[in-house]
Write a protein that holds these residues in place. Structure first.
Motif, short mmCIF file in Angstrom:
data_model
loop_
_atom_site.label_atom_id
_atom_site.label_comp_id
_atom_site.label_asym_id
_atom_site.label_seq_id
_atom_site.Cartn_x
_atom_site.Cartn_y
_atom_site.Cartn_z
N PRO A 105 0.79 -1.17 0.03
CA PRO A 105 0.16 -0.14 -0.11
C PRO A 105 0.89 1.72 -0.33
CG PRO A 105 0.06 -0.67 2.30
CD PRO A 105 0.65 -1.87 1.25
N TYR A 106 2.15 1.33 0.08
CA TYR A 106 3.10 2.09 0.11
C TYR A 106 2.84 2.96 -1.03
CZ TYR A 106 5.00 -0.63 3.65
OH TYR A 106 5.24 -1.50 4.62
N ASN A 107 2.56 4.91 -1.12
CA ASN A 107 2.99 5.35 -2.26
C ASN A 107 4.38 5.84 -2.53
OD1 ASN A 107 3.36 6.53 -0.42
ND2 ASN A 107 1.68 8.24 -1.17
N ASN A 108 5.67 5.06 -2.63
CA ASN A 108 6.97 5.72 -2.69
C ASN A 108 7.79 4.47 -3.29
OD1 ASN A 108 7.40 4.06 -0.64
ND2 ASN A 108 8.79 5.21 0.25
N MET A 109 7.39 3.90 -4.39
CA MET A 109 7.68 2.71 -4.62
C MET A 109 7.32 2.98 -6.65
SD MET A 109 5.79 -0.69 -2.62
CE MET A 109 6.94 -1.90 -3.03
N TYR A 121 12.68 -2.10 -7.19
CA TYR A 121 12.27 -0.53 -7.62
C TYR A 121 12.82 0.44 -6.10
CZ TYR A 121 10.69 -1.58 -3.26
OH TYR A 121 10.13 -2.51 -0.93
N GLU A 122 12.91 1.65 -6.74
CA GLU A 122 13.41 2.91 -6.06
C GLU A 122 13.12 3.59 -5.14
OE1 GLU A 122 14.97 5.75 -8.73
OE2 GLU A 122 15.88 4.25 -10.55
N LYS A 123 12.33 3.71 -4.10
CA LYS A 123 12.45 5.09 -2.77
C LYS A 123 11.89 5.83 -3.68
CE LYS A 123 11.78 1.13 0.80
NZ LYS A 123 12.09 1.22 2.50
N ARG A 124 10.96 6.98 -3.21
CA ARG A 124 11.07 8.23 -4.23
C ARG A 124 9.98 9.01 -3.68
NH1 ARG A 124 11.18 8.52 -10.20
NH2 ARG A 124 13.79 7.60 -11.10
N LYS A 125 9.95 10.25 -3.03
CA LYS A 125 9.14 10.97 -2.27
C LYS A 125 7.54 10.91 -3.38
CE LYS A 125 11.90 14.01 -0.60
NZ LYS A 125 11.80 15.87 0.05
N PRO A 132 4.38 3.59 -10.88
CA PRO A 132 3.36 3.29 -9.01
C PRO A 132 3.15 1.35 -9.16
CG PRO A 132 2.30 4.04 -10.62
CD PRO A 132 2.90 4.80 -11.52
N TYR A 133 3.21 0.79 -10.82
CA TYR A 133 3.39 -0.22 -10.86
C TYR A 133 4.07 -1.23 -11.66
CZ TYR A 133 -1.35 1.44 -9.79
OH TYR A 133 -2.69 2.20 -9.57
#
Length: 139
Positions: A105-109, A121-125, A132-133
């Motif tokens: 459910p994260y929105n930073n991937m 994936y990278e973690k981003r703001k 996002p998918y």
């Protein structure tokens, strides 16, 4: 950072074996690339073994379980290739991956690649996430 030492090779083999041994070569190289991206980052230990042995980051028992499989020659070849500088196109700066098909459910991937049963994936703001998918697998 020492690259290519016997310990580095053993640790790289272990992470590739437990995270991608039933994978394509692209998937094995991509897992190794994530390790090397972490080694290069100030957010993680600066050695391959330091990264691979971090608690809770990779498969349980990655540093202790026996590696028994016909895949070992392919795993070793991939580990050597990564330590010599081979990179899987698309991984770029990704420092994380999970099994393809899992959803979080994260929105930073920010997803960059799917290979060998894993998606990278990278973690981003959240406002900088443009993918996002997970993309379709390359293999």
């Amino acid at each position: 950072m020492r690259r290519g030492s016997k310990n580095d090779l053993n640790c790289m083999e272990r992470v590739i074996f437990f995270e991608a041994n039933r994978s394509s070569r692209a998937g094995m190289i991509a897992v190794g690339n994530v390790v090397m991206n972490r080694v290069a980052s100030d957010d993680f230990p600066n050695t391959v073994c330091g990264v691979v042995s971090q608690k809770g980051q990779f498969a349980p028992g990655v540093m202790t379980r026996p590696m028994n499989s016909k895949a070992l020659p392919d795993v070793r070849e991939a580990a050597i290739a990564v330590l010599r500088g081979e990179r899987q196109r698309g991984v770029e700066k990704a420092r994380f991956f999970h099994t393809y098909g899992y959803r979080f459910p994260y929105n930073n991937m920010h997803y960059v690649l799917t290979a060998g049963g894993n998606t990278f994936y990278e973690k981003r703001k959240s406002h900088l996430v443009t993918q996002p998918y997970p993309p379709a697998p390359i293999d």
